[in-house]
Design a protein around this motif. Structure first.
Motif: not given
Length: 415
Positions: A306-321
């Protein structure tokens, strides 16, 4: 004088001075005095025999009991105690003995104290490692207990909510049918109720799915499927939303998309829908979402970019919690598909649980989060290229493996 006599000459003064140096209170000093007398007697045996291991028992006991912290009132470690005892030995010998006698005594005791210091360091290290291990084990047990409690709460809450929601949905539907002819305003109100109930049903169903995934009870019904058809159905469902928000949804035809594989079509559809809905939520109006893929050895890869707002590096694992939320939840809209729409934070955890239950994997890549630049994000989904609906555990057993994993259970093996 012989060495034994020299030691006996300084013993009382040595015990008295070390006791007052290490202990703070009079009540503590009595116990300290007994322990130091024991140490000195073993020190004497070590000097007389030339075997420094005589002092091992007292050092071992001090390292594994509160003795060292109690004796020093929290100020001394075991190594510090040994160092202080060695220094005081030098002081007392200098005061009580002649220079020649002091030199003779210290030449013999220094080797014992050097050994004691290294042994004390070893015992301290072992004790601290053991203490840290116990603390970590205790923390892990508490975390596991907390996680089980959360899973149990989700399961119970979801099932308890299911029944009243069904009743509300049923009765509001009957009222709508009865009043459809006479009162259009009432019908609109009932439609609003039903929309709310439908949304609650989706949340409850997500809670139940999370509970099943957490407890490894997710049932998979392996059937033939074609990813191209699944993606086409998704486009048909979500195209209206994309058109409303002026989002360009493109689905590429990639190698492997028209290939027959065996998986659970309903669950794969659910997982892909969750990922695609997430991309829609975090892509500003007028953006673009592209679904592509490729065939890999043993796997089919699907990418959602997507061309969205993106995900910060520290959140890239947490989004699957479970229940994870990006950004300030107070600034989210209540819609599931509007820009930065809210939700319970279960879509991506469920997607991961479904993909992993199939033996696949899911991860995300993004340069970071920026609502102005919009660096976007790419979700990668790997699905095993299964050409037959066989029990994965059968192949494992033939290969000599006897411990199948939960992710590889067939529908017949799952409970």
């Amino acid at each position: 004088m012989n060495i034994q006599t020299l030691l006996e000459t300084i013993q009382d003064a040595w015990v008295h001075r070390v006791t007052h140096d290490l202990a703070r209170g009079a009540g503590v000093r009595e116990n300290v005095k007994k322990e130091l007398s024991r140490f000195f007697n073993l020190l004497e045996q070590a000097v007389l025999t030339g075997d420094p291991s005589w002092i091992d028992p007292v050092l071992f006991d001090w390292s594994r009991t509160p003795t060292e912290s109690d004796l020093a009132d929290g100020q001394y470690s075991l190594s510090t105690m040994v160092s202080r005892a060695n220094a005081i030995t030098f002081e007392v010998a200098k005061e009580r003995l002649s220079p020649e006698e002091s030199l003779e005594l210290l030449s013999l005791t220094s080797a014992i104290f050097s050994y004691a210091l290294s042994k004390a360091a070893q015992y301290e290290f072992d004790t601290r490692i053991s203490h840290a291990t116990n603390e970590l084990r205790s923390a892990q047990e508490k975390m596991e207990k907390l996680d089980r409690s959360k899973s149990n709460f989700i399961s119970v809450a979801a099932h308890e909510l299911k029944t009243p929601l069904t009743l509300i949905e049923g009765y509001s539907g009957m009222m709508k049918d009865i009043l459809a002819v006479d009162n259009k305003n009432t019908v609109q109100l009932l439609e609003g109720i039903q929309n709310g109930v439908t949304r609650l049903h989706e949340i409850v169903d997500d809670m139940i799915d999370v509970s099943l995934i957490d407890n490894s009870l997710l049932l998979l019904n392996f059937q033939p499927l074609w990813l191209g058809q699944i993606l086409g159905l998704l486009q048909g469902e979500l195209q209206y939303i994309c058109d409303t928000r002026k989002l360009n949804l493109e689905i590429a035809s990639f190698k492997g998309s028209e290939q027959q594989i065996f998986a659970d079509p309903e669950r794969i559809y659910q997982a892909l829908r969750n990922v695609l809905t997430n991309a829609i939520k975090f892509t500003p109006d007028g953006g673009k979402i592209t679904i592509d893929g490729r065939k890999m050895p043993g796997f089919l890869e699907i990418t959602v970019t997507d061309t969205g707002i993106g995900i910060s590096l520290e959140d890239q694992m947490g989004i699957f919690d479970k229940f994870s939320q990006l950004g300030e939840t107070s600034k989210h809209s209540s819609s599931k598909t509007n820009f930065k729409g809210g939700g319970p934070g279960l879509g991506l955890p469920i997607a991961r649980g479904i993909i992993e239950a199939h033996g696949g994997n899911i991860w995300v890549e993004s340069e970071g989060c920026d609502e102005i630049i919009c660096p976007g994000a790419t979700f990668h989904i790997l699905l095993p290229d299964r050409s037959e609906a066989t029990d994965p555990n059968v192949a494992r057993l033939f290969n000599g493996e006897t411990h199948p994993t939960t992710n590889d259970l067939s529908p017949q093996d799952e409970v």
